[in-house]
Design an enzyme around this catalytic site. Structure first.
Site, PDB file in Angstrom:
ATOM      1  CE  LYS A 157      -1.091   3.295  -3.955  1.00 26.64           C
ATOM      2  NZ  LYS A 157      -1.057   2.554  -2.659  1.00 26.64           N
ATOM      3  CG  ASP A 186      -2.051   1.022   1.123  1.00 25.29           C
ATOM      4  OD1 ASP A 186      -2.618   1.390   2.175  1.00 25.29           O
ATOM      5  OD2 ASP A 186      -2.332   1.468  -0.010  1.00 25.29           O
ATOM      6  CG  ASP A 210      -5.464  -0.196  -1.020  1.00 25.89           C
ATOM      7  OD1 ASP A 210      -5.326   0.881  -0.415  1.00 25.89           O
ATOM      8  OD2 ASP A 210      -6.554  -0.558  -1.503  1.00 25.89           O
ATOM      9  CD  GLU A 254      -8.566   4.725   0.135  1.00 25.52           C
ATOM     10  OE1 GLU A 254      -8.915   3.723  -0.490  1.00 25.52           O
ATOM     11  OE2 GLU A 254      -7.409   5.153   0.116  1.00 25.52           O
TER      12      GLU A 254
HETATM   13  C1  LIG Z   1       9.116   3.283  -2.123  1.00 25.42           C
HETATM   14  N1  LIG Z   1       9.400   2.745  -0.829  1.00 25.42           N
HETATM   15  C2  LIG Z   1       8.770   3.133   0.298  1.00 25.42           C
HETATM   16  N2  LIG Z   1       9.277   2.712   1.476  1.00 25.42           N
HETATM   17  C3  LIG Z   1       8.680   3.056   2.633  1.00 25.42           C
HETATM   18  N3  LIG Z   1       7.566   3.819   2.712  1.00 25.42           N
HETATM   19  C4  LIG Z   1       7.044   4.254   1.548  1.00 25.42           C
HETATM   20  C5  LIG Z   1       7.594   3.934   0.298  1.00 25.42           C
HETATM   21  N4  LIG Z   1       6.825   4.491  -0.654  1.00 25.42           N
HETATM   22  C6  LIG Z   1       5.828   5.149  -0.036  1.00 25.42           C
HETATM   23  N5  LIG Z   1       5.961   5.017   1.300  1.00 25.42           N
HETATM   24  C7  LIG Z   1       5.059   5.528   2.317  1.00 25.42           C
HETATM   25  O1  LIG Z   1       3.813   4.836   2.119  1.00 25.42           O
HETATM   26  C8  LIG Z   1       2.722   5.757   2.126  1.00 25.42           C
HETATM   27  C9  LIG Z   1       2.304   6.014   0.718  1.00 25.42           C
HETATM   28  C10 LIG Z   1       1.178   5.536   0.218  1.00 25.42           C
HETATM   29  C11 LIG Z   1       0.834   5.786  -1.214  1.00 25.42           C
HETATM   30  N6  LIG Z   1      -0.607   5.588  -1.348  1.00 25.42           N
HETATM   31  C12 LIG Z   1      -1.268   6.283  -2.259  1.00 25.42           C
HETATM   32  O2  LIG Z   1      -0.705   7.045  -3.033  1.00 25.42           O
HETATM   33  C13 LIG Z   1      -2.749   6.126  -2.299  1.00 25.42           C
HETATM   34  C14 LIG Z   1      -3.485   7.062  -3.022  1.00 25.42           C
HETATM   35  C15 LIG Z   1      -4.879   6.990  -3.072  1.00 25.42           C
HETATM   36  C16 LIG Z   1      -5.636   7.972  -3.850  1.00 25.42           C
HETATM   37  C17 LIG Z   1      -6.739   7.581  -4.600  1.00 25.42           C
HETATM   38  C18 LIG Z   1      -7.463   8.538  -5.355  1.00 25.42           C
HETATM   39  C19 LIG Z   1      -7.087   9.864  -5.327  1.00 25.42           C
HETATM   40  F1  LIG Z   1      -7.783  10.779  -6.028  1.00 25.42           F
HETATM   41  C20 LIG Z   1      -5.982  10.255  -4.572  1.00 25.42           C
HETATM   42  C21 LIG Z   1      -5.261   9.320  -3.837  1.00 25.42           C
HETATM   43  C22 LIG Z   1      -5.549   5.969  -2.369  1.00 25.42           C
HETATM   44  C23 LIG Z   1      -4.795   5.039  -1.637  1.00 25.42           C
HETATM   45  O3  LIG Z   1      -5.418   4.040  -0.948  1.00 25.42           O
HETATM   46  C24 LIG Z   1      -3.407   5.097  -1.604  1.00 25.42           C
HETATM   47  O4  LIG Z   1      -2.739   4.129  -0.905  1.00 25.42           O
HETATM   48  C25 LIG Z   1       3.303   6.984   2.780  1.00 25.42           C
HETATM   49  F2  LIG Z   1       2.628   8.109   2.456  1.00 25.42           F
HETATM   50  C26 LIG Z   1       4.724   7.004   2.231  1.00 25.42           C
HETATM   51  O5  LIG Z   1       5.577   7.779   3.045  1.00 25.42           O
HETATM   52 MG   LIG Z   2      -4.034   2.513  -0.397  1.00 26.71          MG
END
Ligand SMILES: CNc1ncnc2c1ncn2[C@@H]1O[C@H](/C=C/CNC(=O)c2cc(-c3ccc(F)cc3)cc(O)c2O)[C@H](F)[C@H]1O
Ligand SMILES: [Mg+2]
Length: 214
Positions: free
Chosen positions: A144, A141, A169, A199
Site C-alpha cells: 500500500k 493491489d 484496492d 474481502e
Molecule cells: C513494491 N513493488 C512490488 N512489485 C511487485 N510485486 C509486489 C510489490 N509489492 C508487493 N508485491 C506483491 O504484491 C502482493 C502484495 C499485496 C499486498 N496486499 C496487502 O497487503 C493486502 C492486505 C489486506 C489485509 C487487510 C486486512 C488485514 F487485517 C490484513 C490484510 C487486504 C488486501 O486486499 C491486500 O491487498 C504480493 F504479496 C507481493 O509479493
Molecule cells: Mg488487496
C-alpha cells in the site's frame, strides 16, 4: 498438503474448479478465502466493482501491480476483448509460480503476461520491453505504501494518457492514506470512492477510481 497458502489455494482450484472456466476458478478461490482460510484477494464483493469498471473502460492494454495468486488477474483477463492484454507484476517468485498455474488453469494465459520483479524496476522498462505507448487501465493491489511512488513513476514514464483509469484496492483497509490524499488533491485526477467491504469480511474497505486528466 500444500505448505503455503498460495499452494493450498492452487489445490482448491484444481479440486473444485473447471479447467478453462475463469468464473469457476475465482469462485473456488472465493469459497476457500471465505470458508477455509482468509486470503488477501480483492474478493467477490469488491470484485463486482472491479468488473463494472472494467466493462466500462474495456481496456486494450491493462496493468496490474501485485499478482499474488492471480485471483484478480483471472477476474480482469476474462473480461478483456479479443486482442487485449493484461500485464501483471509480481516480485515474489513463489507467488508468481502459483499465479502462473492458476492463470493457465483458468485458460486466460493468452491474454496475460506475468512479469516477475519489483514494480519500481519494471515500470520504466514497460515501453521498451512490451512496446506499450500507455495503459488504458491500472489495478493497484501491491504494498500500500508503494501506490503513490508507482503512480508518480507511471506519470513520469509517460505511461498514463488522458482518460487512463487507475483503480486502487484497500484504500480504507489496510488503507492507503497518502494515495487518497495524492489522487484526491491533484488537479490531474478525477477521483471517486466505491464503498464496499474487505474481502470475506464485514469490515469496511473500498476501491478508489481515479481518471488521469493528462
Ligand atoms: C513494491 N513493488 C512490488 N512489485 C511487485 N510485486 C509486489 C510489490 N509489492 C508487493 N508485491 C506483491 O504484491 C502482493 C502484495 C499485496 C499486498 N496486499 C496487502 O497487503 C493486502 C492486505 C489486506 C489485509 C487487510 C486486512 C488485514 F487485517 C490484513 C490484510 C487486504 C488486501 O486486499 C491486500 O491487498 C504480493 F504479496 C507481493 O509479493
Ligand atoms: Mg488487496
Amino acid at each position: 498438503t500444500g505448505s503455503t497458502q498460495p499452494q493450498r489455494m492452487l489445490e482448491a482450484v484444481q479440486k473444485n474448479a473447471t479447467k478453462g472456466d475463469p468464473e469457476s476458478v475465482f469462485s473456488a478461490i472465493d469459497y476457500y478465502g471465505r470458508h477455509k482460510e482468509w486470503a488477501m484477494n480483492v474478493g467477490d464483493e469488491k470484485g463486482l466493482i472491479l468488473d463494472s469498471v472494467l466493462t466500462e473502460v474495456n481496456p486494450s492494454i491493462a496493468l496490474e501491480l501485485g499478482t499474488y495468486c492471480g485471483y484478480s488477474t483471472v477476474r480482469i483477463a476474462r473480461l478483456l476483448s479479443p486482442g487485449s492484454k493484461l500485464i501483471t507484476v509480481e516480485f515474489n517468485p513463489a507467488f508468481a509460480a502459483v499465479a502462473r498455474q492458476i492463470i493457465a488453469y483458468a485458460g486466460v494465459q493468452d491474454k496475460v503476461t506475468l512479469v516477475e520483479g519489483p514494480s519500481g524496476d519494471l515500470i520504466p522498462k514497460m515501453k521498451e520491453r512490451f512496446g506499450i505507448k500507455s495503459f488504458d487501465f491500472v489495478f493497484l493491489d501491491h504494498w500500500k505504501d508503494r501506490y503513490v511512488p508507482d503512480t508518480k513513476l507511471l506519470e513520469d514514464c509517460g505511461l498514463l494518457r488522458k482518460g487512463t483509469v487507475l483503480l486502487a484496492d484497500n484504500v480504507i483497509c489496510p488503507g492507503a492514506p497518502e494515495y487518497l490524499k495524492y489522487v484526491r488533491n491533484s488537479p490531474r485526477y478525477e477521483s471517486r470512492y466505491f464503498k464496499s467491504n474487505l474481502e470475506y469480511s464485514k469490515v469496511e474497505d473500498g476501491l478508489e477510481k481515479s481518471v488521469f486528466l493528462g
